[in-house]
Motif scaffolding. Structure first.
Motif, PDB file in Angstrom:
ATOM      1  N   ARG A 108      17.133  -7.498   1.224  1.00 59.96           N
ATOM      2  CA  ARG A 108      16.260  -7.190   0.089  1.00 59.96           C
ATOM      3  C   ARG A 108      14.984  -8.013   0.238  1.00 59.96           C
ATOM      4  N   THR A 109      13.848  -7.346   0.066  1.00 56.86           N
ATOM      5  CA  THR A 109      12.554  -7.982   0.290  1.00 56.86           C
ATOM      6  C   THR A 109      11.597  -7.622  -0.829  1.00 56.86           C
ATOM      7  N   LEU A 110      10.914  -8.629  -1.333  1.00 56.86           N
ATOM      8  CA  LEU A 110       9.890  -8.441  -2.353  1.00 56.86           C
ATOM      9  C   LEU A 110       8.547  -8.381  -1.641  1.00 56.86           C
ATOM     10  N   LEU A 111       7.812  -7.323  -1.885  1.00 57.42           N
ATOM     11  CA  LEU A 111       6.516  -7.112  -1.253  1.00 57.42           C
ATOM     12  C   LEU A 111       5.450  -7.143  -2.344  1.00 57.42           C
TER      13      LEU A 111
ATOM     14  N   GLY B 207       2.522   8.543  -0.487  1.00 59.97           N
ATOM     15  CA  GLY B 207       3.018   8.469   0.877  1.00 59.97           C
ATOM     16  C   GLY B 207       3.693   7.140   1.165  1.00 59.97           C
ATOM     17  N   LEU B 208       3.091   6.059   0.675  1.00 60.03           N
ATOM     18  CA  LEU B 208       3.684   4.735   0.866  1.00 60.03           C
ATOM     19  C   LEU B 208       5.019   4.627   0.133  1.00 60.03           C
ATOM     20  N   MET B 209       5.086   5.168  -1.073  1.00 63.16           N
ATOM     21  CA  MET B 209       6.342   5.148  -1.836  1.00 63.16           C
ATOM     22  C   MET B 209       7.421   5.953  -1.113  1.00 63.16           C
ATOM     23  N   GLU B 210       7.040   7.083  -0.563  1.00 67.00           N
ATOM     24  CA  GLU B 210       7.989   7.918   0.165  1.00 67.00           C
ATOM     25  C   GLU B 210       8.523   7.193   1.403  1.00 67.00           C
ATOM     26  N   THR B 211       7.653   6.478   2.076  1.00 69.66           N
ATOM     27  CA  THR B 211       8.052   5.733   3.271  1.00 69.66           C
ATOM     28  C   THR B 211       8.907   4.521   2.915  1.00 69.66           C
ATOM     29  N   LEU B 212       8.492   3.770   1.894  1.00 67.02           N
ATOM     30  CA  LEU B 212       9.196   2.543   1.511  1.00 67.02           C
ATOM     31  C   LEU B 212      10.541   2.801   0.841  1.00 67.02           C
ATOM     32  N   LYS B 213      10.608   3.866   0.057  1.00 69.98           N
ATOM     33  CA  LYS B 213      11.791   4.140  -0.758  1.00 69.98           C
ATOM     34  C   LYS B 213      12.240   2.870  -1.504  1.00 69.98           C
ATOM     35  N   PRO B 214      11.348   2.326  -2.337  1.00 73.93           N
ATOM     36  CA  PRO B 214      11.663   1.049  -2.984  1.00 73.93           C
ATOM     37  C   PRO B 214      12.784   1.161  -4.013  1.00 73.93           C
ATOM     38  N   GLU B 215      13.517   0.070  -4.127  1.00 75.21           N
ATOM     39  CA  GLU B 215      14.524  -0.075  -5.177  1.00 75.21           C
ATOM     40  C   GLU B 215      13.822  -0.149  -6.532  1.00 75.21           C
ATOM     41  N   ALA B 216      12.641  -0.765  -6.528  1.00 76.97           N
ATOM     42  CA  ALA B 216      11.811  -0.883  -7.727  1.00 76.97           C
ATOM     43  C   ALA B 216      10.351  -0.975  -7.288  1.00 76.97           C
TER      44      ALA B 216
ATOM     45  N   GLN C 106      -7.493  -7.969 -10.351  1.00 75.69           N
ATOM     46  CA  GLN C 106      -7.254  -7.152  -9.159  1.00 75.69           C
ATOM     47  C   GLN C 106      -6.126  -6.157  -9.411  1.00 75.69           C
ATOM     48  N   ARG C 107      -6.204  -5.002  -8.766  1.00 73.01           N
ATOM     49  CA  ARG C 107      -5.113  -4.031  -8.805  1.00 73.01           C
ATOM     50  C   ARG C 107      -4.001  -4.540  -7.894  1.00 73.01           C
ATOM     51  N   CYS C 108      -2.792  -4.596  -8.419  1.00 71.46           N
ATOM     52  CA  CYS C 108      -1.669  -5.143  -7.661  1.00 71.46           C
ATOM     53  C   CYS C 108      -0.430  -4.274  -7.818  1.00 71.46           C
ATOM     54  N   ALA C 109       0.491  -4.468  -6.912  1.00 72.42           N
ATOM     55  CA  ALA C 109       1.785  -3.799  -6.976  1.00 72.42           C
ATOM     56  C   ALA C 109       2.834  -4.722  -6.392  1.00 72.42           C
ATOM     57  N   THR C 110       4.036  -4.591  -6.892  1.00 75.28           N
ATOM     58  CA  THR C 110       5.183  -5.302  -6.342  1.00 75.28           C
ATOM     59  C   THR C 110       6.255  -4.260  -6.055  1.00 75.28           C
TER      60      THR C 110
ATOM     61  N   LEU D 109      -5.350   0.475   2.686  1.00 72.01           N
ATOM     62  CA  LEU D 109      -5.842  -0.058   1.423  1.00 72.01           C
ATOM     63  C   LEU D 109      -6.595  -1.379   1.566  1.00 72.01           C
ATOM     64  N   SER D 110      -6.725  -1.899   2.774  1.00 63.93           N
ATOM     65  CA  SER D 110      -7.350  -3.215   2.991  1.00 63.93           C
ATOM     66  C   SER D 110      -6.748  -4.259   2.052  1.00 63.93           C
ATOM     67  N   ALA D 111      -5.444  -4.177   1.858  1.00 63.53           N
ATOM     68  CA  ALA D 111      -4.757  -5.005   0.873  1.00 63.53           C
ATOM     69  C   ALA D 111      -4.363  -6.361   1.436  1.00 63.53           C
ATOM     70  N   ARG D 112      -4.166  -7.295   0.518  1.00 68.52           N
ATOM     71  CA  ARG D 112      -3.529  -8.565   0.854  1.00 68.52           C
ATOM     72  C   ARG D 112      -2.035  -8.345   0.601  1.00 68.52           C
ATOM     73  N   VAL D 113      -1.200  -8.813   1.508  1.00 64.79           N
ATOM     74  CA  VAL D 113       0.230  -8.553   1.399  1.00 64.79           C
ATOM     75  C   VAL D 113       1.003  -9.857   1.557  1.00 64.79           C
ATOM     76  N   LYS D 114       1.986 -10.058   0.687  1.00 65.26           N
ATOM     77  CA  LYS D 114       2.917 -11.183   0.796  1.00 65.26           C
ATOM     78  C   LYS D 114       4.325 -10.600   0.865  1.00 65.26           C
ATOM     79  N   VAL D 115       5.144 -11.162   1.748  1.00 63.86           N
ATOM     80  CA  VAL D 115       6.514 -10.687   1.944  1.00 63.86           C
ATOM     81  C   VAL D 115       7.472 -11.841   1.656  1.00 63.86           C
ATOM     82  N   HIS D 116       8.453 -11.581   0.775  1.00 62.56           N
ATOM     83  CA  HIS D 116       9.415 -12.610   0.396  1.00 62.56           C
ATOM     84  C   HIS D 116      10.832 -12.056   0.466  1.00 62.56           C
TER      85      HIS D 116
END
Length: 100
Positions: free
Chosen positions: A2-5, A29-38, A47-51, A73-80
């Motif tokens: 399980r990973t928090l993005l 498209g990103l949601m379809e690829t990720l298939k997130p639990e949440a 800033q516009r953000c998503a987890t 999206l030229s986004a900043r990304v953190k992976v936990h």
């Protein structure tokens, strides 16, 4: 695993995608690829953000997890790596008193 993005969208890129109407398609498209639990979307510090909470098979999956957000999206990304309460309980149970 399980990973928090955590994703923070670049304002200029997001503005352009909103203006030309493509942001919903990109995020879909990103949601379809990720298939997130949440998935949660919000503003943070102006800033516009998503987890996203996703299942990552192993560490080798990190590039394919992050690259679409950087490229599209030229986004900043953190992976936990993270766990739910049951997984925490299991992990704490593995510690045993002898570990200290």
């Amino acid at each position: 695993m399980r990973t928090l993005l955590e994703v923070e969208l670049d304002t200029e890129t997001a503005n352009r995608l909103i203006t030309d109407g493509t942001l919903p398609k990109v995020m879909g498209g990103l949601m379809e690829t990720l298939k997130p639990e949440a998935a949660y979307f919000y503003a943070r510090d102006g800033q516009r953000c998503a987890t996203f909470v996703v299942d990552l098979a192993d560490e080798a999956g990190i590039p394919s997890l992050c690259e679409p957000f950087w490229l599209q999206l030229s986004a900043r990304v953190k992976v936990h790596p993270c766990m739910n309460a049951e997984e925490l309980s299991t992990g704490l149970g593995r510690l045993g008193r002898a570990s200290f």
